[in-house]
Design a protein around this motif. Structure first.
Motif, PDB file in Angstrom:
ATOM      1  N   GLN A  77       0.836  -1.207   0.000  1.00 41.65           N
ATOM      2  CA  GLN A  77       0.000   0.000   0.000  1.00 41.65           C
ATOM      3  C   GLN A  77       0.864   1.249   0.000  1.00 41.65           C
ATOM      4  O   GLN A  77       0.538   2.246  -0.652  1.00 41.65           O
ATOM      5  N   TYR A  78       1.984   1.199   0.724  1.00 40.61           N
ATOM      6  CA  TYR A  78       2.880   2.352   0.735  1.00 40.61           C
ATOM      7  C   TYR A  78       3.497   2.558  -0.646  1.00 40.61           C
ATOM      8  O   TYR A  78       3.506   3.681  -1.177  1.00 40.61           O
ATOM      9  N   PHE A  79       4.011   1.508  -1.246  1.00 37.26           N
ATOM     10  CA  PHE A  79       4.725   1.661  -2.512  1.00 37.26           C
ATOM     11  C   PHE A  79       3.795   1.880  -3.703  1.00 37.26           C
ATOM     12  O   PHE A  79       4.260   2.303  -4.765  1.00 37.26           O
ATOM     13  N   LYS A  80       2.508   1.609  -3.533  1.00 42.38           N
ATOM     14  CA  LYS A  80       1.545   1.899  -4.601  1.00 42.38           C
ATOM     15  C   LYS A  80       1.168   3.374  -4.652  1.00 42.38           C
ATOM     16  O   LYS A  80       0.580   3.842  -5.622  1.00 42.38           O
ATOM     17  N   GLN A  81       1.493   4.109  -3.603  1.00 40.34           N
ATOM     18  CA  GLN A  81       1.220   5.549  -3.594  1.00 40.34           C
ATOM     19  C   GLN A  81       2.118   6.254  -4.630  1.00 40.34           C
ATOM     20  O   GLN A  81       3.208   5.775  -4.930  1.00 40.34           O
ATOM     21  N   PRO A  82       1.652   7.386  -5.130  1.00 41.93           N
ATOM     22  CA  PRO A  82       2.567   8.204  -5.936  1.00 41.93           C
ATOM     23  C   PRO A  82       3.627   8.813  -5.017  1.00 41.93           C
ATOM     24  O   PRO A  82       3.303   9.568  -4.100  1.00 41.93           O
ATOM     25  N   LEU A  83       4.880   8.444  -5.217  1.00 41.78           N
ATOM     26  CA  LEU A  83       5.970   8.923  -4.375  1.00 41.78           C
ATOM     27  C   LEU A  83       6.847   9.874  -5.176  1.00 41.78           C
ATOM     28  O   LEU A  83       7.221   9.570  -6.320  1.00 41.78           O
ATOM     29  N   ASP A  84       7.176  11.000  -4.587  1.00 49.53           N
ATOM     30  CA  ASP A  84       7.992  12.003  -5.262  1.00 49.53           C
ATOM     31  C   ASP A  84       9.460  11.604  -5.145  1.00 49.53           C
ATOM     32  O   ASP A  84      10.207  12.123  -4.302  1.00 49.53           O
ATOM     33  N   THR A  85       9.866  10.657  -5.996  1.00 48.00           N
ATOM     34  CA  THR A  85      11.224  10.128  -5.909  1.00 48.00           C
ATOM     35  C   THR A  85      11.650   9.564  -7.252  1.00 48.00           C
ATOM     36  O   THR A  85      10.853   9.484  -8.196  1.00 48.00           O
ATOM     37  N   ASP A  86      12.874   9.116  -7.332  1.00 57.57           N
ATOM     38  CA  ASP A  86      13.391   8.468  -8.529  1.00 57.57           C
ATOM     39  C   ASP A  86      12.805   7.059  -8.651  1.00 57.57           C
ATOM     40  O   ASP A  86      12.717   6.325  -7.658  1.00 57.57           O
ATOM     41  N   GLU A  87      12.428   6.675  -9.843  1.00 61.70           N
ATOM     42  CA  GLU A  87      11.761   5.387 -10.051  1.00 61.70           C
ATOM     43  C   GLU A  87      12.684   4.206  -9.744  1.00 61.70           C
ATOM     44  O   GLU A  87      12.249   3.193  -9.212  1.00 61.70           O
ATOM     45  N   THR A  88      13.959   4.342 -10.036  1.00 61.52           N
ATOM     46  CA  THR A  88      14.888   3.238  -9.782  1.00 61.52           C
ATOM     47  C   THR A  88      15.037   2.981  -8.289  1.00 61.52           C
ATOM     48  O   THR A  88      15.001   1.822  -7.846  1.00 61.52           O
ATOM     49  N   ILE A  89      15.200   4.032  -7.488  1.00 61.18           N
ATOM     50  CA  ILE A  89      15.354   3.811  -6.052  1.00 61.18           C
ATOM     51  C   ILE A  89      14.046   3.318  -5.439  1.00 61.18           C
ATOM     52  O   ILE A  89      14.053   2.509  -4.509  1.00 61.18           O
ATOM     53  N   LYS A  90      12.916   3.761  -5.970  1.00 63.42           N
ATOM     54  CA  LYS A  90      11.637   3.236  -5.493  1.00 63.42           C
ATOM     55  C   LYS A  90      11.560   1.734  -5.747  1.00 63.42           C
ATOM     56  O   LYS A  90      11.185   0.960  -4.853  1.00 63.42           O
ATOM     57  N   ASN A  91      11.931   1.311  -6.943  1.00 63.49           N
ATOM     58  CA  ASN A  91      11.882  -0.110  -7.280  1.00 63.49           C
ATOM     59  C   ASN A  91      12.890  -0.922  -6.478  1.00 63.49           C
ATOM     60  O   ASN A  91      12.594  -2.033  -6.025  1.00 63.49           O
ATOM     61  N   ALA A  92      14.085  -0.372  -6.284  1.00 60.32           N
ATOM     62  CA  ALA A  92      15.107  -1.077  -5.510  1.00 60.32           C
ATOM     63  C   ALA A  92      14.687  -1.236  -4.052  1.00 60.32           C
ATOM     64  O   ALA A  92      14.904  -2.285  -3.435  1.00 60.32           O
ATOM     65  N   THR A  93      14.072  -0.203  -3.495  1.00 58.63           N
ATOM     66  CA  THR A  93      13.606  -0.259  -2.108  1.00 58.63           C
ATOM     67  C   THR A  93      12.479  -1.265  -1.962  1.00 58.63           C
ATOM     68  O   THR A  93      12.459  -2.068  -1.011  1.00 58.63           O
ATOM     69  N   HIS A  94      11.548  -1.243  -2.905  1.00 59.59           N
ATOM     70  CA  HIS A  94      10.440  -2.204  -2.907  1.00 59.59           C
ATOM     71  C   HIS A  94      10.978  -3.622  -3.028  1.00 59.59           C
ATOM     72  O   HIS A  94      10.548  -4.534  -2.313  1.00 59.59           O
ATOM     73  N   TYR A  95      11.935  -3.817  -3.909  1.00 53.17           N
ATOM     74  CA  TYR A  95      12.546  -5.133  -4.102  1.00 53.17           C
ATOM     75  C   TYR A  95      13.230  -5.599  -2.815  1.00 53.17           C
ATOM     76  O   TYR A  95      13.152  -6.767  -2.432  1.00 53.17           O
ATOM     77  N   GLY A  96      13.902  -4.681  -2.140  1.00 55.95           N
ATOM     78  CA  GLY A  96      14.634  -5.038  -0.936  1.00 55.95           C
ATOM     79  C   GLY A  96      13.756  -5.502   0.204  1.00 55.95           C
ATOM     80  O   GLY A  96      14.154  -6.346   1.001  1.00 55.95           O
ATOM     81  N   VAL A  97      12.534  -4.962   0.284  1.00 52.99           N
ATOM     82  CA  VAL A  97      11.655  -5.322   1.408  1.00 52.99           C
ATOM     83  C   VAL A  97      10.711  -6.463   1.059  1.00 52.99           C
ATOM     84  O   VAL A  97      10.281  -7.213   1.941  1.00 52.99           O
ATOM     85  N   LEU A  98      10.371  -6.623  -0.205  1.00 47.67           N
ATOM     86  CA  LEU A  98       9.491  -7.728  -0.611  1.00 47.67           C
ATOM     87  C   LEU A  98      10.346  -8.834  -1.211  1.00 47.67           C
ATOM     88  O   LEU A  98      10.341  -9.091  -2.407  1.00 47.67           O
TER      89      LEU A  98
END
Length: 295
Positions: A20-41
């Motif tokens: 639910q957190y990562f599905k929000q529109p986040l004001d960030t770089d797409e690569t770091i968003k994906n890497a962070t999501h990958y790291g926790v899931l």
């Protein structure tokens, strides 16, 4: 419900909260968003979130509060794994059978992803409306910060690095793992209990004894599996601790001695739960699972 189904339910619930957190529109770089999501899931068994849920449920805590705390502690645990896997630390290419974060996204992105997960843990707790008083919410943040930091997980990791290629005593090994592994497991239990208005000091004391015992038992069994397991079931290279010349319980106690140690710690954990005036079956079953697991 059988324990494995309860663990799967905890996995589902905490991953739903994180997604639910990562599905929000986040004001960030797409690569770091994906890497962070990958790291926790990352396919983990989510033992720490399960401890939050099981302890809180036992004491009548609010489920939505537990969801947030389970997600927060998994962010801390996952950040530590992302950083542990880096070449400067354990230099692992596999985590639970999947490429590690730095292999997928680069070392720089993995460092940033770990940093992001660490701060996200505190953001989640700080922004949630808990059913317990705000003062209790502040204590949750303080407890998680200490368990994660220089007197907890980080300190334990530093002791682990310092012990590589050295002969250390059993007491030094236990001190290291009380911080490196036990602090965060204990924190998960404490957070679940702090979500409830039905918690008293005697219950908290018995839960601390339980947490200390299963924290060490978890690491003892990990060390045993590093000897007896295989790469496929472990999700990381079998024998990696031996190859890195790390201090382990089998190295100090022998394999049979390590197994006896794990059983002794299980008995301590179960005896502590027997002193709590509540339905402790989920925690009892988890303690047995930690020591008896053969995956």
């Amino acid at each position: 419900m059988p324990l494995k189904e309860q663990i799967k339910q905890a996995q589902h619930d905490v991953e739903t909260t994180l997604n639910q957190y990562f599905k929000q529109p986040l004001d960030t770089d797409e690569t770091i968003k994906n890497a962070t999501h990958y790291g926790v899931l990352n396919g983990g068994k989510r033992i720490r979130p399960f401890l939050v849920y099981a302890t809180g449920k036992m004491l009548g805590a609010n489920k939505q509060d537990l969801d947030i705390l389970a997600a927060a502690i998994e962010c801390i645990h996952s950040y530590s794994l992302v950083h542990d896997d880096l070449p400067a630390m354990d230099d692992d290419d596999l985590r639970r059978g999947r490429p590690t974060c730095h292999i997928m996204y680069s070392e720089a992105q993995a460092i940033l992803a770990g940093d992001a997960l660490q701060t996200l843990a505190f953001e989640l707790i700080a922004n949630h409306q808990f059913k317990v008083p705000a003062q209790q919410q502040l204590k949750m943040i303080a407890v998680l910060a200490k368990a994660s930091g220089i007197e907890g997980m980080v300190g334990g990791q530093a002791l682990d690095i310092a012990a590589t290629d050295k002969v250390i005593s059993l007491s030094e090994l236990e001190r290291m793992h009380n911080l490196k592994t036990g602090a965060l497991l204990n924190c998960a239990i404490a957070l679940g209990a702090m979500c409830s208005i039905n918690t008293n000091e005697r219950t908290l004391q018995q839960l601390r004894i339980f947490g200390n015992a299963i924290g060490l038992a978890f690491q003892v069994q990990d060390d045993i599996l590093d000897v007896e397991g295989d790469t496929y079931t472990l999700g990381k290279p079998q024998g990696s601790d031996i190859a890195a010349n790390k201090a382990t319980y089998p190295a100090i106690l022998g394999l049979d001695g390590a197994k006896e140690k794990a059983q002794s710690l299980l008995n301590q954990a179960l005896n502590a739960l027997a002193e709590i005036d509540a339905d402790t079956r989920e925690l009892e079953n988890l303690a047995k699972y930690i020591v008896e697991r053969d995956y």
